[in-house]
Design an enzyme around this catalytic site. Structure first.
Site, PDB file in Angstrom:
ATOM      1  N   TYR A  36      56.090 -38.005  32.143  1.00  0.00           N
ATOM      2  CA  TYR A  36      56.777 -36.450  32.705  1.00  0.00           C
ATOM      3  C   TYR A  36      55.936 -35.158  32.012  1.00  0.00           C
ATOM      4  O   TYR A  36      54.839 -33.864  32.171  1.00  0.00           O
ATOM      5  CB  TYR A  36      58.059 -35.916  32.443  1.00  0.00           C
ATOM      6  CG  TYR A  36      58.847 -33.996  32.268  1.00  0.00           C
ATOM      7  CD1 TYR A  36      58.729 -33.604  33.433  1.00  0.00           C
ATOM      8  CD2 TYR A  36      59.398 -33.794  31.357  1.00  0.00           C
ATOM      9  CE1 TYR A  36      59.812 -33.121  34.004  1.00  0.00           C
ATOM     10  CE2 TYR A  36      60.063 -32.410  31.351  1.00  0.00           C
ATOM     11  CZ  TYR A  36      59.812 -31.824  33.239  1.00  0.00           C
ATOM     12  OH  TYR A  36      60.301 -30.925  33.311  1.00  0.00           O
ATOM     13  N   LYS A  72      53.363 -32.470  33.333  1.00  0.00           N
ATOM     14  CA  LYS A  72      53.179 -30.969  33.205  1.00  0.00           C
ATOM     15  C   LYS A  72      51.805 -30.182  31.932  1.00  0.00           C
ATOM     16  O   LYS A  72      51.854 -29.437  32.526  1.00  0.00           O
ATOM     17  CB  LYS A  72      54.251 -30.725  32.328  1.00  0.00           C
ATOM     18  CG  LYS A  72      55.984 -30.503  32.834  1.00  0.00           C
ATOM     19  CD  LYS A  72      56.294 -29.814  33.968  1.00  0.00           C
ATOM     20  CE  LYS A  72      57.569 -30.137  35.421  1.00  0.00           C
ATOM     21  NZ  LYS A  72      57.761 -29.143  36.188  1.00  0.00           N
TER      22      LYS A  72
END
Ligand SMILES: NC(=O)c1ccc[n+]([C@@H]2O[C@H](COP(=O)([O-])OP(=O)(O)OC[C@H]3O[C@@H](n4cnc5c(N)ncnc54)[C@H](O)[C@@H]3O)[C@@H](O)[C@H]2O)c1
Length: 249
Positions: free
Chosen positions: A157, A161
């Protein structure tokens, strides 16, 4: 102040989710038409009905779309343009985490997070850019996260991101000549219904409050206001930026 959004058409991916719905609320209040594209058709339809209950005259289109699938994005974009008109604003908001320490992480959990957050955003940008370039106006906002700085258990993640910030800056440079701005928003912990339902919510809340200068958790509306800033006339000369919505962290 006129935000310049009346009559604009906005796609919000993950529009059936908590933050997507709040973004739709603010755009609708400023007179924009919104398309809620979500892999979860029921969630998109529920969001549409909830938004219409508050704003019966709003123009809202809800449709299934899997942003990891280029053909699905192309179909949903074409359907949006048929229903609402050319797309002026794209909010790349769909995303999720699949947390695990790196050595225990399944390859599939790495792939699905990157395919959604990063490649899904790539597909969506490519679907709307030609029209925006032709019309010489466009606003794109990518939903990053404070996790881009790196969190334990979130190598997938955090890297996706963080990658979104690179994509944002590079595309801002490519698209600027066409009067298209590309920006990102990086929220910290946001008190969504999903988060509040977690068994460890009290612990998460206490930890977050201890680290956050402002004395509360972030709300979905806080994130939506940052998005509104970028897509409204207030953000007309602002591109390649990331706004942290973290209460000062
Ligand atoms: N909630 C937070 O604390 C927080 C913090 C930082 C960043 N974010 C980011 O904000 C965004 C929205 O988060 P949220 O809290 O509203 O989550 P949410 O789960 O309520 O909404 C996300 C939506 O994305 C949709 N989605 C997932 N995969 C998809 C796909 N392949 N194609 C289309 N739609 C898909 C889901 O169905 C869901 O409706 C995400 O990108 C998330 O990473 C959230």
């Amino acid at each position: 102040m006129d935000m310049g959004l009346s009559g604009r058409v906005a796609i919000i991916t993950g529009g059936g989710g908590a933050i997507g719905r709040s973004i739709a609320r603010l755009l609708i209040d400023e007179g924009a038409s919104v398309a809620l594209l979500d892999i979860n058709t029921e969630a998109a339809e529920q969001a549409k009905q909830a938004l219409l209950a508050d704003s019966p005259t709003a123009t809202i289109f809800a449709r299934a779309c899997d942003i990891t699938d280029k053909a699905s994005v192309a179909e949903a974009t074409a359907a949006t343009e048929t229903a609402l008109g050319p797309v002026d604003i794209l909010i790349n908001n769909a995303g999720f985490s699949r947390d695990m320490y790196m050595l225990k992480m399944q390859d599939e959990d790495w792939d699905v997070v990157h395919d959604t957050v990063l490649k899904g955003t790539f597909h969506c940008c490519r679907a709307v850019l030609p029209g925006m370039m032709e019309r010489k106006w466009g606003r794109i906002v990518n939903m990053s996260s404070m996790a881009h700085l790196g969190n334990k258990g979130q190598t997938n993640y955090s890297s996706a991101k963080a990658g979104l910030l690179g994509l944002t800056n590079a595309l801002a440079r490519e698209a600027g000549a066409f009067n298209i701005t590309v920006n990102a928003v990086a929220p910290g912990l946001i008190a969504t219904p999903r988060l509040r339902a977690r068994k460890d919510f009290d612990k998460l809340e206490a930890r977050s409050l201890a680290l956050t200068p402002l004395p509360r958790l972030g709300l979905t509306e806080d994130v939506a206001k940052a998005v509104l800033f970028f897509v409204s006339s207030m953000g007309d000369f602002i591109s390649a930026q990331c706004m942290n919505v973290t209460g000062g962290r």
